[in-house]
Scaffold this active site. Structure first.
Site, PDB file in Angstrom:
ATOM      1  N   PRO A 124      25.783  25.140  44.386  1.00  0.00           N
ATOM      2  CA  PRO A 124      24.365  24.967  44.036  1.00  0.00           C
ATOM      3  C   PRO A 124      24.072  23.980  42.910  1.00  0.00           C
ATOM      4  O   PRO A 124      22.902  23.663  42.684  1.00  0.00           O
ATOM      5  CB  PRO A 124      23.927  26.383  43.638  1.00  0.00           C
ATOM      6  N   HIS A 159       8.506  17.799  38.324  1.00  0.00           N
ATOM      7  CA  HIS A 159       9.354  17.534  37.156  1.00  0.00           C
ATOM      8  C   HIS A 159       9.752  16.062  37.100  1.00  0.00           C
ATOM      9  O   HIS A 159      10.120  15.477  38.106  1.00  0.00           O
ATOM     10  CB  HIS A 159      10.618  18.400  37.200  1.00  0.00           C
ATOM     11  N   TYR A 206      20.232  12.859  42.389  1.00  0.00           N
ATOM     12  CA  TYR A 206      19.515  14.117  42.169  1.00  0.00           C
ATOM     13  C   TYR A 206      18.176  14.112  42.901  1.00  0.00           C
ATOM     14  O   TYR A 206      17.786  15.085  43.543  1.00  0.00           O
ATOM     15  CB  TYR A 206      19.310  14.346  40.666  1.00  0.00           C
ATOM     16  N   TYR A 248      20.663  21.762  32.342  1.00  0.00           N
ATOM     17  CA  TYR A 248      22.043  21.947  32.779  1.00  0.00           C
ATOM     18  C   TYR A 248      22.906  21.880  31.519  1.00  0.00           C
ATOM     19  O   TYR A 248      22.966  20.839  30.859  1.00  0.00           O
ATOM     20  CB  TYR A 248      22.468  20.834  33.744  1.00  0.00           C
ATOM     21  N   LYS A 304      21.360  20.833  46.346  1.00  0.00           N
ATOM     22  CA  LYS A 304      21.271  19.979  47.528  1.00  0.00           C
ATOM     23  C   LYS A 304      21.168  20.753  48.845  1.00  0.00           C
ATOM     24  O   LYS A 304      20.819  20.170  49.878  1.00  0.00           O
ATOM     25  CB  LYS A 304      22.491  19.043  47.600  1.00  0.00           C
TER      26      LYS A 304
HETATM   27  C1  PHB Z   1      17.117  27.042  41.216  1.00  0.00           C
HETATM   28  O1  PHB Z   1      15.982  26.862  40.754  1.00  0.00           O
HETATM   29  O2  PHB Z   1      17.428  28.106  41.760  1.00  0.00           O
HETATM   30  C2  PHB Z   1      18.112  25.955  41.095  1.00  0.00           C
HETATM   31  C3  PHB Z   1      17.722  24.739  40.556  1.00  0.00           C
HETATM   32  C4  PHB Z   1      18.661  23.728  40.421  1.00  0.00           C
HETATM   33  C5  PHB Z   1      19.962  23.947  40.798  1.00  0.00           C
HETATM   34  C6  PHB Z   1      20.347  25.158  41.363  1.00  0.00           C
HETATM   35  C7  PHB Z   1      19.418  26.176  41.496  1.00  0.00           C
HETATM   36  O3  PHB Z   1      20.882  22.968  40.639  1.00  0.00           O
END
Ligand code: PHB
Ligand code: APR
Length: 404
Positions: free
Chosen positions: A293, A72, A385, A201, A297
């Site tokens: 989450p 990505h 990130y 997000y 990280k």
């Molecule tokens: C996930 O794909 O489970 C995932 C991705 C990004 C995040 C949290 C979980 O910030």
């Protein structure tokens, strides 16, 4: 039974450490309380920083990751029905992230370990670590109803948030810093192609939502829910309706729906134990720290912990130097606190505060607007990130300019 490094726990931290030690010629044994099927099924996050991908490749666990992982170039932030792309390579001097589920990493590492690696014992529950301050250790464990002892020079507790390793630190030798967030995540796995090309997000009117994915045909989605929520409180239709509302934008984007194959609730907390070493006992991964989450990280921190440890053990093995092992806690914690800060900031910026007022919402939107309007603010998010670099002296050549 005797070994050089006794590892408790076969999550990503323990499995990767065993692999790295094995490749350096250091013997170790991994004890795992659960069955192989259980550890391979546990649903966790799936966003890998570039450094995590690099270390998995370098230790021979990159074959499936390279064919099935989704690279990505950025993420999308959504708020006030607007979409904003954050371009990672452009902001970081070329860094990307890869979507590849933690369960798949665990399967890859378990297979390597069972085929070529040092012993990995499933259904072997460590019950105590003895003499953590002295020159040799014993890990007491139970397997097949029988108590046994693993004697070792060093012990690494990779046994997650509820393990026994941390409990072996004598009283008064450590301190825990903790923060509870007043909300949880309801996560679903669904057999439906992702409705977006990159992770989204969203700060929707009803709170936070995240659209992630596992493959071109499987989506992973999350919703902010109140603490105390049970997965059963949310029938599938309700989940999809709420997701659709939080992701809604002006224009013709649509959330595709499909059969839900897994649904669970995860509480959100930040938690760090200092130091991460006592004598010959080390802590790595979730055994030492938990992050919420948002920003994914947890796995990446577990990987950077064991990278540091593996370098330390290699220096000891090759040159008789304990210098890196002696600096492990200090170096690891520097990174842990940065990731804790980033996860905290992302979480606070994107979730609805249950007792929040109109002012709090304005602050969140001002933060989001700053990131989408200022290149330096976006670059700061992108650098965190995609993963801050490990210290140069333990990570090999310096990272390219522009990714600090
Ligand atoms: C996930 O794909 O489970 C995932 C991705 C990004 C995040 C949290 C979980 O910030
Ligand atoms: N004896 C043996 N094994 C144990 C014991 C014990 N007493 N206690 C716990 N374990 C095992 C657990 O069954 C689990 O398989 O230790 C392992 C810990 O693995 P994880 O919880 O996956 O932790 P870690 O390897 O540090 O990985 C961190 O997991 O929670 C996520 O977000 C986190 O992605 C991050 C990653």
């Amino acid at each position: 039974m005797r070994t050089t490094v006794g590892i408790i726990g076969a999550g990503p931290a323990g499995l990767l450490l065993a692999r790295l030690l094995h490749r350096t010629g250091i013997d170790c044994v991994v004890l795992e309380s659960r069955t192989r099927a259980y550890v391979e099924r546990r649903q966790r996050a799936g966003m890998l920083e570039q450094g995590t991908v690099d270390v998995l490749r370098a230790c021979g666990a990159g074959a499936r990751l390279d064919t099935e992982g989704l690279v990505h170039q950025g993420i999308e932030l959504r708020f006030e029905r607007e979409r904003h792309h954050i371009d990672f390579p452009g902001l970081t001097g070329g860094r990307t992230v890869t979507i590849y589920a933690q369960t798949e990493i665990v399967k890859d590492l378990v297979a390597l370990q069972l085929d070529h690696g040092p012993p990995l014992l499933f259904e072997a529950e460590a019950i105590a670590v003895e003499s953590p301050g002295s020159a040799s250790h014993a890990v007491r464990f139970v397997r097949g109803g029988r108590e046994q002892v693993l004697a070792c020079d060093w012990v690494v507790g990779c046994d997650g948030g509820h393990g026994v390793a941390r409990a072996a630190f004598p009283a008064g030798t450590g301190r825990t810093y903790a923060h509870e967030y007043p909300y949880s995540w309801l996560g679903i796995l669904a057999d439906v192609p992702p409705s977006c090309e990159e992770l989204v997000y969203a700060r929707g009117a009803g709170g936070f939502a995240l659209h992630s994915m596992r493959s071109p045909s499987v989506s992973r989605l999350y919703l902010q829910v109140p603490n105390g929520t049970e997965a059963g409180d949310w029938p599938d239709e309700r989940v999809w309706d709420e997701l659709a509302s939080r992701f809604a934008v002006e224009g013709d984007w649509r959330l595709e729906r499909g059969p839900v194959t897994d649904k669970s609730v995860t509480p959100m907390r930040s938690w760090v134990h200092e130091p991460m070493r006592h004598g010959r006992l080390f802590l790595a991964g979730d055994a030492a720290h938990i992050v919420p989450p948002t920003g994914a990280k947890g796995l990446n921190l577990a990987v950077s912990d064991v990278q540091l440890l593996a370098r330390g053990f290699a220096a000891l093995h090759r040159r008789g130097s304990t210098e890196l092992l002696d600096r492990y806690s200090e170096l690891a914690l520097e990174r842990v606190w940065q990731a804790t800060r980033f996860s905290y900031d992302m979480t606070r910026m994107l979730h609805a505060q249950p007792d929040g007022d109109a002012f709090d919402l304005r602050m969140q939107l001002a933060r989001l607007r700053r990131i989408t309007a200022s290149r330096s603010a976006a670059a700061e998010l992108a650098a965190n990130y995609t993963g801050l670099p490990l210290p140069d002296d333990v990570a090999g050549p310096p990272s390219p300019p522009g990714d600090q």
